[in-house]
Scaffold this motif. Structure first.
Motif, PDB file in Angstrom:
ATOM      1  N   LEU A   6       0.659  -1.225   0.102  1.00 47.34           N
ATOM      2  CA  LEU A   6      -0.086  -0.001  -0.195  1.00 47.34           C
ATOM      3  C   LEU A   6       1.007   1.198  -0.079  1.00 47.34           C
ATOM      4  O   LEU A   6       0.600   2.189  -0.830  1.00 47.34           O
ATOM      5  N   MET A   7       1.903   1.289   0.632  1.00 45.25           N
ATOM      6  CA  MET A   7       2.868   2.455   0.822  1.00 45.25           C
ATOM      7  C   MET A   7       3.374   2.668  -0.491  1.00 45.25           C
ATOM      8  O   MET A   7       3.677   3.953  -0.887  1.00 45.25           O
ATOM      9  N   TYR A   8       3.868   1.736  -0.923  1.00 40.10           N
ATOM     10  CA  TYR A   8       4.339   1.711  -2.124  1.00 40.10           C
ATOM     11  C   TYR A   8       3.725   2.484  -3.057  1.00 40.10           C
ATOM     12  O   TYR A   8       4.352   3.294  -3.877  1.00 40.10           O
ATOM     13  N   VAL A   9       2.642   1.864  -3.521  1.00 37.52           N
ATOM     14  CA  VAL A   9       1.609   2.161  -4.428  1.00 37.52           C
ATOM     15  C   VAL A   9       1.238   3.737  -4.426  1.00 37.52           C
ATOM     16  O   VAL A   9       1.275   4.580  -5.407  1.00 37.52           O
ATOM     17  N   VAL A  10       0.946   4.013  -3.116  1.00 38.96           N
ATOM     18  CA  VAL A  10       0.572   5.419  -2.722  1.00 38.96           C
ATOM     19  C   VAL A  10       1.790   6.397  -2.988  1.00 38.96           C
ATOM     20  O   VAL A  10       1.765   7.358  -3.861  1.00 38.96           O
ATOM     21  N   TYR A  11       3.074   5.931  -2.747  1.00 38.52           N
ATOM     22  CA  TYR A  11       4.118   6.873  -2.888  1.00 38.52           C
ATOM     23  C   TYR A  11       4.334   6.875  -4.477  1.00 38.52           C
ATOM     24  O   TYR A  11       4.679   8.108  -5.232  1.00 38.52           O
ATOM     25  N   ARG A  12       4.486   5.858  -5.211  1.00 37.33           N
ATOM     26  CA  ARG A  12       4.527   5.920  -6.750  1.00 37.33           C
ATOM     27  C   ARG A  12       3.448   6.519  -7.513  1.00 37.33           C
ATOM     28  O   ARG A  12       3.777   7.005  -8.519  1.00 37.33           O
ATOM     29  N   MET A  13       2.186   6.387  -6.843  1.00 34.01           N
ATOM     30  CA  MET A  13       1.014   7.014  -7.673  1.00 34.01           C
ATOM     31  C   MET A  13       1.389   8.589  -7.899  1.00 34.01           C
ATOM     32  O   MET A  13       0.907   9.157  -9.123  1.00 34.01           O
ATOM     33  N   ARG A  14       2.220   9.281  -7.084  1.00 28.89           N
ATOM     34  CA  ARG A  14       2.395  10.640  -7.468  1.00 28.89           C
ATOM     35  C   ARG A  14       3.249  10.701  -8.765  1.00 28.89           C
ATOM     36  O   ARG A  14       2.858  11.673  -9.482  1.00 28.89           O
ATOM     37  N   GLU A  15       4.370   9.757  -8.735  1.00 28.65           N
ATOM     38  CA  GLU A  15       5.147   9.861  -9.985  1.00 28.65           C
ATOM     39  C   GLU A  15       4.466   9.339 -11.007  1.00 28.65           C
ATOM     40  O   GLU A  15       4.324  10.084 -12.334  1.00 28.65           O
ATOM     41  N   ILE A  16       3.547   8.657 -10.955  1.00 28.10           N
ATOM     42  CA  ILE A  16       2.747   8.196 -12.294  1.00 28.10           C
ATOM     43  C   ILE A  16       1.676   9.139 -12.744  1.00 28.10           C
ATOM     44  O   ILE A  16       1.619   9.555 -13.959  1.00 28.10           O
ATOM     45  N   GLN A  17       1.153   9.827 -11.795  1.00 27.60           N
ATOM     46  CA  GLN A  17       0.181  10.935 -12.182  1.00 27.60           C
ATOM     47  C   GLN A  17       1.009  12.196 -13.028  1.00 27.60           C
ATOM     48  O   GLN A  17       0.489  12.626 -13.920  1.00 27.60           O
ATOM     49  N   SER A  18       2.074  12.511 -12.286  1.00 27.24           N
ATOM     50  CA  SER A  18       3.010  13.459 -12.998  1.00 27.24           C
ATOM     51  C   SER A  18       3.490  13.062 -14.337  1.00 27.24           C
ATOM     52  O   SER A  18       3.334  13.843 -15.049  1.00 27.24           O
ATOM     53  N   THR A  19       3.656  11.569 -14.505  1.00 25.57           N
ATOM     54  CA  THR A  19       4.085  11.241 -15.706  1.00 25.57           C
ATOM     55  C   THR A  19       3.078  11.304 -16.802  1.00 25.57           C
ATOM     56  O   THR A  19       3.069  11.778 -18.091  1.00 25.57           O
ATOM     57  N   ILE A  20       1.830  10.969 -16.169  1.00 23.19           N
ATOM     58  CA  ILE A  20       0.700  10.966 -17.060  1.00 23.19           C
ATOM     59  C   ILE A  20       0.386  12.470 -17.726  1.00 23.19           C
ATOM     60  O   ILE A  20      -0.051  12.882 -18.833  1.00 23.19           O
ATOM     61  N   ASP A  21       0.448  13.192 -16.521  1.00 23.18           N
ATOM     62  CA  ASP A  21       0.404  14.747 -16.978  1.00 23.18           C
ATOM     63  C   ASP A  21       1.227  15.139 -18.025  1.00 23.18           C
ATOM     64  O   ASP A  21       0.812  16.032 -18.819  1.00 23.18           O
ATOM     65  N   GLU A  22       2.414  14.916 -18.075  1.00 25.55           N
ATOM     66  CA  GLU A  22       3.490  15.322 -19.000  1.00 25.55           C
ATOM     67  C   GLU A  22       2.859  14.736 -20.370  1.00 25.55           C
ATOM     68  O   GLU A  22       3.475  15.169 -21.451  1.00 25.55           O
ATOM     69  N   MET A  23       2.574  13.363 -20.372  1.00 23.60           N
ATOM     70  CA  MET A  23       2.146  12.602 -21.557  1.00 23.60           C
ATOM     71  C   MET A  23       0.880  13.345 -22.285  1.00 23.60           C
ATOM     72  O   MET A  23       1.027  13.364 -23.434  1.00 23.60           O
TER      73      MET A  23
END
Length: 227
Positions: free
Chosen positions: A98-115
């Protein structure tokens, strides 16, 4: 295309959360936040301009993204409750995931924003909506894939336990699963083996006796049978 934003480790952690019964679904959470955004675009709460797009992303980060401090405090209180009441929550089995995915979701969302920004060419509402729908379709397909793999793996684990109880070598079942899991129609290879025709399993299952082979094929039919 959008799979670039989500790595295999994140997918595996999502699968682990499902296996431990955790109610949090990271993929659907990302889908939800992006549905809110595309709805805002369709209803012209935000316009199809670079400035409004940036403002919309900022609004999501401020209002919708999960805050790690909040998660940590919630977990701390849950653990305290467990200790005081002697009650164990199922979700605590998957805290690391849970902690891993919550932490990684910020990075994923930012990557999607840039895409998203990189894909916009004309800055029209219809163009942005199409980009978002493309994203949403791929996310939902990924969620379906994860769910299918979780169901398969849980079934496999159950049959491995049963094989050991019956005195069979569970390695044959596990190796058969590994051979077939990437096949488009894995059940077809099981059916070929059942009628004595050559399949991708033939070489491996030639090392078993008929009784164990029947067990492996029966297990694989349950694991892959719905496809």
């Amino acid at each position: 295309m959008w799979e670039k934003a989500i790595n295999e480790e994140f997918v595996e952690r999502c699968k682990n959360l499902k296996k431990t019964g955790n109610i949090f679904n990271p993929i659907f959470y990302i889908v939800f936040t992006r549905l809110v955004e595309v709805s805002s675009i369709i209803n012209e709460v935000f316009l199809a301009t670079p400035e409004d797009l940036e403002e919309m992303f900022k609004t999501r980060k401020d209002l919708l993204e999960i805050d790690l401090k909040t998660i940590n405090e919630t977990l701390r209180r849950a653990w305290k409750f467990e200790i005081e009441r002697g009650v164990k929550y199922n979700f605590s089995d998957g805290i690391e995931d849970l902690m891993y995915v919550v932490y990684r979701m910020r990075e994923i969302q930012s990557t999607i924003d840039e895409m998203i920004k990189s894909l916009v060419k004309e800055w029209k509402k219809s163009e942005l909506v199409d980009i978002y729908f493309s994203l949403l379709v791929e996310l939902l397909e990924l969620e379906e894939k994860i769910q299918k793999e979780v169901e398969r793996e849980i079934a496999l684990e159950n049959f491995v336990r049963l094989a050991k109880e019956l005195g069979y070598n569970s390695d044959f079942l596990v190796k058969s699963y590994e051979i077939l899991k990437s096949e488009n129609k894995p059940i077809n290879h099981v059916r070929l083996e059942e009628v004595g025709e050559k399949s991708k399993l033939s070489e491996l299952l030639a090392q078993t006796d008929e009784e164990e082979k029947r067990f492996v094929l029966s297990a694989l039919k349950v694991i892959f049978g719905k496809e």
